[in-house]
Design an enzyme around this catalytic site. Structure first.
Site, PDB file in Angstrom:
ATOM      1  N   GLY A 178      77.277  48.142  41.176  1.00  0.00           N
ATOM      2  CA  GLY A 178      77.748  47.708  39.874  1.00  0.00           C
ATOM      3  C   GLY A 178      76.627  47.573  38.888  1.00  0.00           C
ATOM      4  CG  ASP A 226      95.380  51.239  37.016  1.00  0.00           C
ATOM      5  OD1 ASP A 226      96.526  51.085  36.557  1.00  0.00           O
ATOM      6  OD2 ASP A 226      94.343  50.993  36.376  1.00  0.00           O
ATOM      7  CB  CYS A 244      96.156  43.411  30.064  1.00  0.00           C
ATOM      8  SG  CYS A 244      95.606  44.882  30.896  1.00  0.00           S
TER       9      CYS A 244
END
Ligand SMILES: Cc1cc2nc3c(=O)[nH]c(=O)nc-3n(C[C@H](O)[C@H](O)[C@H](O)COP(=O)(O)OP(=O)(O)OC[C@H]3O[C@@H](n4cnc5c(N)ncnc54)[C@H](O)[C@@H]3O)c2cc1C
Length: 784
Positions: free
Chosen positions: A541, A491, A418
């Site tokens: 994916g 999330d 992040c």
């Protein structure tokens, strides 16, 4: 995490961070081989240096002085660090089999795993004795014994079985240390009794007669009993049974007898000697498998029989590194002939030592000084590594713009995870002009951004969508896969939703087919392990080749109507509960620079792979009305998002924020994530900014998190029991970090409380929600 412009062609896998491999890593760091990648798989990331181990037991050295830290060393060597235990080998497909991760492929393998005690046939050793081997883990075993002895107020009979150098030095060191600790605890150290038991007729049978005599005298002077010429036959809970002597009553028994090989070697097809050690030629190659090397205690060099000691393991490092290199270059390997004699220096548990070489002996405080000098010089090679060059980013552009050039040079150390996120302000500005197509079924979209978007698909439950993608923060693709998947799920949990499906997007560095496949397989195995645990099906994916290993997931979840936890659900009077400690941004930036201790990095990884599933359930069960997961914008940035959405104020107790181990040191050293400066721009949201900025922990507020904890607002009267439930579910650092207040007239909504307490608000009286409701709610002011 390590960037290289050269595709990987060959993998050298090193098993065990033993005394030879640390030398190999250092030598490859000094002179890297383009196209060759090293991977260290080790059970312990802090390897004890045998020469200093007795000194550490005696209290003459600290843990860090006596251990080699695999994290900076592997960073220096541009090697990957896999923290795992090897339990087998597949020599046909060339894979290392680990206890808790998928098999690791190799082209060339080297084994340096030390030895274990040779006492398996002796009843009771496994249950009641404290083996000094393997030496990794011995310190922890010693600490446990020390605690038991202190609990007995020092009334303890301590035995050491084994009369070689290790046993004698250990006994003397134990005596000095335990006597001091027992006295410091206020008990009588003369209640401690020591006995050394050896099957040989004399102590130190391989040493010169004068050395044997001197140690015998020394033990007598120090009232240490010696039982010689008698083999220990059995260890009981409170005694050792000695042949011809009957039981000797003992409360703690340390076991330092001959070395034996690890059991799993017997099932590897490697040629072994009569005792089970790996047979190698003088080139340190296995005599049965030329692509396998072995060194240190685990190796048995044909035609030589050096003692199983750290000295010889250290000496094998340079020839091993050289031959690994030669093997890959297709050059002739060089023989290594262990020296016949070595200088042995044995300390007496204090600053005094005796030494022997070629039949001569020396002793005195100066001998200890010599030993101390040699040992410290050896350790400095690993603890004071030369500065690593920054990854090349190309020549700086020829423009006279100092600010731009400064920014470009900082880019050389951009963080992964992040820390690689685009800053909040940039994002707000860039998305400001974007107008998504209006749709009735978008419940939560860009107009009121949250942890995830929510879409009404007409079913009983609402559909929750989130996506995360970033480049690798650790060199181990399996661990990176786990962290990334866990981060993406955060999330979903923050919305109070249940994960349903995931799509992966992966970038793998350019390379030959087998390497690309292996990295991808490791990364996806890690990710899938986390997704499966979460009940989230990986349904598809997309992959591509690129400069750096990167991975992301688009995750869908489901949430019951009207139950989603929104950022704006904060209510005045609520307590703010944080489930995990802060610190991954600075710690991983330090790791990138080789400045983080391995134990800090491993603890951070443990937190980053800890699921927030149970935390979300507990928070909800305790009446949480709002939640978010702490990620790139840092603790303050995420609180700002919440207070803005809820139009409230908040108080954040800076000194109560739980911190990952090592964070205080890395921020004190001025090491921050490359995203930190952008996060710091949010400081205007702090009402008492000047006062807060003067606090040493202030940077913690802006540290970007990868797979961080949940921050939730919980009714204050239930906050204590919520934290207790979180702790018992394994979120050991969960705590109340702040409180929510009604919006005041102040421009900045957040007050940073600075009282010196680690648990500031848990015991403090938090005003009830009813009291708070009486306050006037003012319009929220923009803070960004
Ligand atoms: C109390 C004591 C004092 C000693 N003092 C001295 C001394 O003063 N001088 C001296 O020369 N020798 C000394 N020795 C002997 C010395 O400790 C050993 O000979 C030496 O440590 C062997 O080194 P090595 O490199 O072979 O392995 P080690 O130093 O034992 O390292 C083995 C490494 O392999 C890792 N490992 C083990 N198994 C696995 C696995 N299955 N998977 C992954 N990783 C694994 C371990 O975590 C560790 O990193 C002493 C021994 C003891 C017990």
């Amino acid at each position: 995490m390590q960037t290289t412009q050269t595709p990987i062609l060959k993998d050298i896998v090193l098993v065990g961070a033993g005394h030879s491999h640390v030398g190999v890593l250092r030598m490859f760091g000094m002179d890297p081989m383009p196209g060759v990648r090293l991977t260290l798989i080790t059970r312990q990331v802090h390897t004890p240096y045998s020469g200093m181990l007795p000194g550490m037991i005696a209290g003459l050295y600290t843990h860090d002085q006596a251990h080699i830290d695999a994290a900076p060393l592997t960073r220096f060597a541009q090697a990957r660090l896999y923290h795992s235990e090897v339990v087998g080998l597949d020599l046909v497909t060339k894979h290392v089999i680990c206890r808790d991760r998928p098999p690791v492929p190799f082209d060339v393998l080297s084994i340096n795993i030390g030895s274990i005690p040779s006492a398996r046939q002796i009843p009771g050793v496994a249950e009641h004795a404290i083996p000094v081997k393997p030496i990794d883990g011995f310190f922890e075993r010693f600490e446990a014994a020390r605690a038991r002895i202190l609990k007995r107020e020092g009334r303890a009979r301590i035995g050491v079985v084994g009369g070689g150098a290790g046993g004698v030095e250990l006994t003397l060191s134990l005596q000095r240390r335990l006597a001091r600790d027992v006295a410091d605890a206020g008990f009588d150290p003369s209640a401690l009794a020591f006995t050394l038991i050896t099957s040989s007729d004399e102590l130190l049978p391989t040493f010169p007669a004068r050395m044997r005599r001197r140690f015998t005298e020394l033990l007598r002077e120090r009232r240490i009993g010696v039982v010689a010429g008698s083999k220990a036959m059995e260890v009981r809970r409170d005694a050792v049974l000695v042949a011809g002597n009957g039981p000797i009553a003992l409360d703690e028994v340390f076991w330092t007898t001959r070395a034996a090989p690890a059991d799993w070697l017997a099932n590897t097809q490697l040629a072994l000697d009569d005792e089970g050690f790996i047979r190698v030629s003088e080139t340190l190659q296995s005599v049965s498998h030329a692509f396998v090397f072995a060194a240190g205690d685990v190796a048995s060099i044909d035609g030589h029989a050096p003692p199983k000691s750290g000295v010889y393991a250290v000496r094998s490092g340079p020839p091993l590194a050289d031959n690994l290199r030669r093997m890959l270059l297709g050059r002739r390997l060089q023989p290594y002939k262990p020296q016949r004699e070595a200088l042995y220096l044995i300390s007496t548990g204090e600053r005094y030592a005796l030494g022997a070489r070629n039949g001569f002996t020396i002793e005195g405080p100066w001998v200890w000084k010599l030993k101390d000098f040699i040992d410290r010089r050896f350790m400095a090679k690993f603890n004071e590594l030369p500065q690593m060059p920054l990854p090349a980013t190309g020549p700086p552009p020829a423009i006279a713009d100092a600010a731009a050039l400064k920014e470009i040079s900082a880019m050389a150390m951009r963080c992964g995870g992040c820390g690689a996120k685009v800053g909040a302000n940039i994002l707000t500005r860039a998305l400001g002009a974007v107008e998504p197509a209006p749709r009735e079924d978008v419940v939560v979209g860009l107009d009121a951004p949250d942890d995830a978007a929510v879409v009404d698909t007409g079913g009983k439950r609402l559909s929750v969508h989130t996506v995360d993608y970033f480049r690798a923060i650790v060199d181990d693709p399996y661990t990176f896969g786990k962290i990334t998947a866990n981060h993406a799920l955060g999330d979903i949990y923050a919305m109070g939703a249940e994960p349903q499906t995931a799509l992966a997007i992966a970038t793998v560095p350019y390379g030959i087919e087998a390497k690309v496949e292996a990295d991808l397989a490791q990364m996806m195995a890690g990710a899938n392990a986390i997704l499966r645990d979460a009940g989230c099906a990986l349904v598809g994916g997309h992959t591509s080749e690129g400069a750096e290993l990167s991975l992301g997931f688009a995750v869908n979840g489901l949430v019951d109507r009207d139950t989603a936890l929104r950022k704006g659900g904060l209510r005045p009077g609520d307590a703010l509960v944080l489930t995990k400690p802060i610190g991954t941004g600075s710690l991983l930036a330090a790791h990138m620079r080789g400045k983080a201790k391995a134990r800090w990095v491993m603890a951070a990884i443990e937190h980053m792979t800890q699921s927030s599933k149970a935390a979300a359930q507990i928070l909800r069960a305790h009446g949480a009305t709002a939640a978010t997961d702490i990620t790139g914008f840092g603790l303050l940035g995420h609180i700002v998002e919440m207070v803005r959405a809820a139009n409230v104020d908040a108080t954040l107790a800076l000194t109560g924020v739980p911190l990952l181990d090592g964070l205080s040191q890395t921020i004190a050293a001025g090491i921050f994530s490359s995203l930190q400066p952008q996060n710091v721009r949010l400081r205007r949201a702090i009402r008492n900014m000047d006062e807060a900025a003067a606090h040493p922990l202030y940077p913690v507020l802006f540290d970007p998190q990868t797979a961080g904890g949940l921050l939730a607002s919980v009714p204050s009267e239930r906050a204590q029991s919520c934290v207790a439930a979180l702790k018992s579910a394994g979120y050991a650092s969960a705590t109340i970090v702040g409180s929510v207040e009604a919006r005041s007239q102040a421009l900045a909504p957040i007050t940073v409380a600075l009282e010196e307490t680690r648990q500031p608000l848990e015991s403090a009286a938090i005003p009830s929600r009813q009291d708070q409701r009486e306050e006037v709610v003012h319009a929220h002011q923009p803070v960004l």
